[in-house]
Design an enzyme around this catalytic site. Structure first.
Site, PDB file in Angstrom:
ATOM      1  N   LYS A 256      -7.174   1.088   9.533  1.00  0.00           N
ATOM      2  CA  LYS A 256      -6.255   0.004   9.179  1.00  0.00           C
ATOM      3  C   LYS A 256      -6.361  -0.260   7.689  1.00  0.00           C
ATOM      4  CE  LYS A 256      -5.854  -5.037   9.545  1.00  0.00           C
ATOM      5  NZ  LYS A 256      -6.448  -6.273  10.122  1.00  0.00           N
ATOM      6  N   ASP A 261      -3.763  -9.480   3.331  1.00  0.00           N
ATOM      7  CA  ASP A 261      -3.227 -10.083   4.551  1.00  0.00           C
ATOM      8  C   ASP A 261      -3.126 -11.596   4.405  1.00  0.00           C
ATOM      9  OD1 ASP A 261      -2.374 -10.628   7.103  1.00  0.00           O
ATOM     10  OD2 ASP A 261      -4.369 -10.447   7.995  1.00  0.00           O
ATOM     11  N   LYS A 268      -2.130 -17.732   6.986  1.00  0.00           N
ATOM     12  CA  LYS A 268      -3.519 -18.160   7.121  1.00  0.00           C
ATOM     13  C   LYS A 268      -3.765 -19.434   6.309  1.00  0.00           C
ATOM     14  CE  LYS A 268      -5.329 -13.405   7.474  1.00  0.00           C
ATOM     15  NZ  LYS A 268      -5.990 -13.512   8.794  1.00  0.00           N
ATOM     16  N   ASP A 279      -9.097  -6.502   3.901  1.00  0.00           N
ATOM     17  CA  ASP A 279      -8.542  -6.204   5.226  1.00  0.00           C
ATOM     18  C   ASP A 279      -8.133  -4.741   5.346  1.00  0.00           C
ATOM     19  OD1 ASP A 279      -8.098  -7.164   7.778  1.00  0.00           O
ATOM     20  OD2 ASP A 279      -6.007  -7.671   7.401  1.00  0.00           O
ATOM     21  N   ASP A 338       0.216 -12.646  12.155  1.00  0.00           N
ATOM     22  CA  ASP A 338      -1.134 -12.432  11.646  1.00  0.00           C
ATOM     23  C   ASP A 338      -1.932 -11.466  12.523  1.00  0.00           C
ATOM     24  OD1 ASP A 338      -3.227 -12.726   9.855  1.00  0.00           O
ATOM     25  OD2 ASP A 338      -4.048 -14.488  10.855  1.00  0.00           O
ATOM     26  N   GLU A 340      -1.339  -8.349  12.738  1.00  0.00           N
ATOM     27  CA  GLU A 340      -0.550  -7.251  12.168  1.00  0.00           C
ATOM     28  C   GLU A 340      -1.267  -5.909  12.173  1.00  0.00           C
ATOM     29  OE1 GLU A 340      -3.520  -7.535   9.394  1.00  0.00           O
ATOM     30  OE2 GLU A 340      -2.473  -9.206  10.326  1.00  0.00           O
ATOM     31  N   ARG A 342      -2.933  -4.283  14.391  1.00  0.00           N
ATOM     32  CA  ARG A 342      -2.644  -3.448  15.568  1.00  0.00           C
ATOM     33  C   ARG A 342      -1.256  -2.837  15.497  1.00  0.00           C
ATOM     34  NH1 ARG A 342      -3.893  -8.545  19.207  1.00  0.00           N
ATOM     35  NH2 ARG A 342      -5.173  -8.838  17.353  1.00  0.00           N
TER      36      ARG A 342
END
Length: 491
Positions: A256, A261, A268, A279, A338, A340, A342
């Site tokens: 990933k 993010d 967030k 991230d 959020d 995201e 996956r």
């Protein structure tokens, strides 16, 4: 900072360290010290209650023979390879900004040491010395690193080969730490790709998919995350074939790579959002592992895939409630923007299966905050559809120093992702958040493919120093993946 093995002490000024086993100070050989300095060292150990515990350090100074130098005793506990790594890291932590430039280590004081222990000592010292100070223009002179070299004496036969392997791994870890440490205005999808271009010089084949190509392939899940940012997404594939074409089917490592993010429209909280530059730690680990494998010319065929996006809010950003179509053809109701990672991974997983037909896939992602609630910062979570694969990863984690802990999968968890209007939702209920995230990814794994998902959310960044890292990027995953490949796929 570098480490090297030598047969004799160097010329010039240096500090001197003696590894000591648990309860071994009284009988330890301290080569090169005068009788007076041996007595002084043992008395210093007694006064400091030093008993040789792994990583414990005692420091004193000697002025014999007209040469003033620092002498250190460092504990290696029971003498396991992990004890030696911890000792090497402890010495670097003690001396990195001390003014010392060269450290000489006499391994003979620890008694019998095998090649792996000697090499892990060097690796611990080098990894603990990694710093990223390029943006610090007013660093106080006393805070600047001075230790440039660790010279290790008395290593046994076979250490050169063991160190050559681990030195390649430390270079891979360094790349990962660099990528994770850089701020999001420096590392974004396109610049991440550029940072990996030097891997071509090691024999790595690089393939890059831009957004137009991904759109033509139907990667609606990944592109849905990317659409809110002015930074276009990329899919980066790094292929290392050290078998000379003999092994046709690669092992796939998928990371990933959300370079920043915000959470998107499901934004967030502001506090701590700066941390979301890391991230992309899963993609960083994949890039670092490929560098390690290529540097040491691993006899294995491995493909590393990085799904690279920036998750931003904006007029073009996807909304909660949107439905996207993934490359696999499955539709996803986006309940929370959020969640995201996956969405990025599912298209990366579909692509690598269609492109390379791997029989084994390991993905790595800073996927869920729920994993940090479960395991803190001590283990990464492991999920797998194959017990033998899970066991091999657990063993590699334990041996390498990148530990894992296995979690369950099952139909009851999988059903929590069912959507009333699409094939699935991208999140389940509040409970079992890390498990339902893994269940989401499993829906994109083809029949017969052995797959493992590593949720490394609590491991890529450290708020306090560890055995082989200072505060900041840890490089987690590189040592694990290298050991996993070495133990299970190299001929």
């Amino acid at each position: 900072m570098r480490a090297r093995f030598a047969a004799a002490r160097p010329q010039g000024a240096y500090d001197l360290a003696f590894p000591i086993r648990k309860d071994g100070i009284a009988k330890a050989d301290l080569p090169g010290l005068s009788d007076g300095d041996r007595t002084l060292a043992r008395e210093a150990a007694r006064a400091a209650r030093f008993e040789g515990d792994s990583g414990a350090v005692v420091e004193l100074f000697s002025g014999s023979d007209g040469a003033y130098r620092r002498i250190l005793l460092v504990g290696v506990g029971a003498g396991e390879v992990t004890d030696f790594e911890k000792a090497g890291g402890a010495l670097t932590a003690r001396l990195l900004t001390s003014g010392a430039e060269t450290l000489v280590v006499e391994l003979a004081s620890a008694g019998a040491v095998n090649a792996d222990g000697a090499a892990r000592f060097a690796a611990g010292a080098v990894l603990r010395g990694w710093r990223y100070d390029i943006y610090r223009t007013r660093l106080n002179a006393k805070a600047r690193p001075t230790l440039a070299e660790v010279v290790i004496l008395g290593a046994p036969e076979g250490t050169d080969a063991a160190w050559a392997h681990l030195q390649a791994v430390t270079e891979g870890v360094s790349l990962t730490r660099e990528l994770v440490s850089e701020p999001a205005n420096i590392i974004y999808p396109e610049s991440f790709v550029e940072r990996c271009q030097p891997l071509k010089d090691l024999g790595v084949e690089i393939e890059v998919l831009d957004e137009a190509t991904m759109r033509a392939l139907g990667m609606g899940a990944l592109l849905g995350v990317s659409q809110g940012s002015v930074r276009e997404g990329r899919l980066l594939a790094l292929r290392w074939d050290g078998t000379g074409g003999k092994e046709k089917t690669p092992v796939a490592l998928v990371g990933k790579g959300v370079t920043f993010d915000t959470g998107g429209i499901s934004i967030k909280p502001a506090a701590g959002m700066e941390d979301m530059k890391w991230d992309m730690g899963g993609a960083g680990a994949v890039a670092g592992a490929i560098k390690a494998l290529a540097t040491r010319k691993a006899n294995a065929h491995v493909i590393g895939v990085c799904g690279l996006v920036e998750n931003m809010p904006g007029g073009k950003a996807q909304r909660p409630g949107d439905i996207v179509t993934s490359m696999s053809g499955q539709t996803i109701e986006v309940i929370n923007t959020d969640a995201e990672g996956r969405l990025v991974l599912c298209d990366a997983l579909a692509w690598v299966q269609r492109r390379y037909s791997p029989r084994v896939i390991v993905d790595l992602a800073t996927l869920t905050g729920a994993m940090i609630i479960s395991l803190g910062n001590e283990h990464a979570g492991l999920f797998s559809n194959d017990d033998a694969l899970a066991d091999s990863l657990l063993a590699a984690g334990k041996a390498s120093g990148d530990p894992l802990w296995r979690f369950p999968l099952g139909d009851a968890y999988n059903k929590l992702l069912d959507s009333p209007i699409a094939d699935m939702k991208n999140v389940g209920p509040r409970g079992a958040g890390s498990i339902t995230a893994a269940q989401f990814l499993q829906r994109f794994i083809e029949d017969g493919v052995k797959w493992a998902h590593l949720d490394i959310a609590g491991m890529v960044w450290a708020d306090k120093p560890g055995v082989a890292w200072d505060k900041g990027a840890t490089g987690f995953g590189v040592r694990l993946l290298d050991r996993f490949i070495a133990d299970n796929f190299e001929r």
